[in-house]
Design a protein around this motif. Sequence first.
Motif, mmCIF file in Angstrom:
data_model
loop_
_atom_site.group_PDB
_atom_site.id
_atom_site.type_symbol
_atom_site.label_atom_id
_atom_site.label_comp_id
_atom_site.label_asym_id
_atom_site.label_seq_id
_atom_site.Cartn_x
_atom_site.Cartn_y
_atom_site.Cartn_z
ATOM 1 N N UNK A 125 0.874 -1.293 0.054
ATOM 2 C CA UNK A 125 -0.118 0.023 -0.019
ATOM 3 C C UNK A 125 0.868 1.054 0.115
ATOM 4 N N UNK A 126 2.062 1.119 0.698
ATOM 5 C CA UNK A 126 2.638 2.350 0.779
ATOM 6 C C UNK A 126 3.363 2.746 -0.533
ATOM 7 N N UNK A 127 3.901 1.689 -1.326
ATOM 8 C CA UNK A 127 4.479 2.024 -2.714
ATOM 9 C C UNK A 127 3.379 2.522 -3.645
ATOM 10 N N UNK A 128 2.107 1.882 -3.566
ATOM 11 C CA UNK A 128 1.034 2.403 -4.190
ATOM 12 C C UNK A 128 0.698 3.799 -3.941
ATOM 13 N N UNK A 129 0.627 4.236 -2.596
ATOM 14 C CA UNK A 129 0.155 5.582 -2.172
ATOM 15 C C UNK A 129 1.369 6.394 -2.566
ATOM 16 N N UNK A 130 2.530 6.092 -2.618
ATOM 17 C CA UNK A 130 3.333 7.034 -3.118
ATOM 18 C C UNK A 130 3.356 7.439 -4.443
ATOM 19 N N UNK A 131 3.422 6.410 -5.317
ATOM 20 C CA UNK A 131 3.176 6.493 -6.811
ATOM 21 C C UNK A 131 1.945 7.456 -7.251
ATOM 22 N N UNK A 132 0.969 7.143 -6.417
ATOM 23 C CA UNK A 132 -0.440 7.979 -6.777
ATOM 24 C C UNK A 132 -0.079 9.397 -6.292
ATOM 25 N N UNK A 133 0.351 9.784 -5.108
ATOM 26 C CA UNK A 133 0.625 10.844 -4.432
ATOM 27 C C UNK A 133 1.432 11.676 -5.525
ATOM 28 N N UNK A 134 2.582 10.971 -6.311
ATOM 29 C CA UNK A 134 3.412 11.619 -7.073
ATOM 30 C C UNK A 134 2.747 11.992 -8.465
ATOM 31 N N UNK A 135 1.724 11.220 -8.720
ATOM 32 C CA UNK A 135 0.997 11.604 -9.861
ATOM 33 C C UNK A 135 0.101 12.852 -9.764
ATOM 34 N N UNK A 136 -0.645 12.922 -8.324
ATOM 35 C CA UNK A 136 -1.288 14.153 -8.060
ATOM 36 C C UNK A 136 -0.465 15.343 -8.028
ATOM 37 N N UNK A 137 0.849 15.303 -7.506
ATOM 38 C CA UNK A 137 1.692 16.287 -7.633
ATOM 39 C C UNK A 137 2.015 16.897 -8.962
ATOM 40 N N UNK A 138 2.088 15.918 -9.983
ATOM 41 C CA UNK A 138 2.488 16.325 -11.266
ATOM 42 C C UNK A 138 1.055 17.210 -11.796
ATOM 43 N N UNK A 139 0.016 16.456 -11.618
ATOM 44 C CA UNK A 139 -1.068 17.104 -11.981
ATOM 45 C C UNK A 139 -1.353 18.338 -11.499
ATOM 46 N N UNK A 140 -1.280 18.671 -10.203
ATOM 47 C CA UNK A 140 -1.542 19.927 -9.528
ATOM 48 C C UNK A 140 -0.223 21.010 -10.105
#
Length: 218
Positions: free
Chosen positions: A112-127
């Motif tokens: 879950x930590x690995x998945x969460x980190x990648x998703x958070x990084x996607x959101x950072x880029x979108x933002x």
Amino acid sequence: MKVVFEEIIAGDVDAVRERVAKDARVVGAVAGAAPKKYAAQSPLQVAYRHGEFEIAALLLTHGADPNYIEHPDREPWAMPVLHHAIKAAVSRSRWLRPTWREEEPWQLRNTADRADAAHAALLVLLEAGADVHALDSYGNSSLGRAALDARDVLPRYRHNDPDWVDPKPLNPELVEDLTRVFRALKARGADPHRSERDLGASLLEFYGAEPVARFLDA
């Protein structure tokens, strides 16, 4: 500038931070011809390709272009930064892989930590302003990129044998991880009804019978 790419690939956050502090222009560096797989790519692309999300955030903070693509032409294949981030988020989702053990035939590939980190990084880029309408050099959209990558981790579907059922189950962890990736893209305007250049149809029309359709149509 070659050294900054080496530091990114090595995951040396401190070295990249120090280099950017000395000369912020390195965030706009372009990789040389060797190795070929990174040719003309930006530090931000390479950071997302290697899952170095802390470095990616650092580069964005210092002005890295969230919409950089090495070239718009068809050959060789090129993707904007966002597509690399999508690939990272999908590949790090909690998909199942076979164990070949009868008592436990499937296990999660990622935490879950690995998945969460990648998703958070996607959101950072979108933002940071990444454009969900940006296409790769083959005309694939960001939502099309997500669909292509999701098909690699979802249960398979055989168009020539629609009654066949993949023994690989669709686990709730993967549903959760993929749902938020597709939701983030669609919330910013990505359209599953848009015609994809190389498909000759919309994503929903083309993938309508496959497991990925539930995420496109959610």
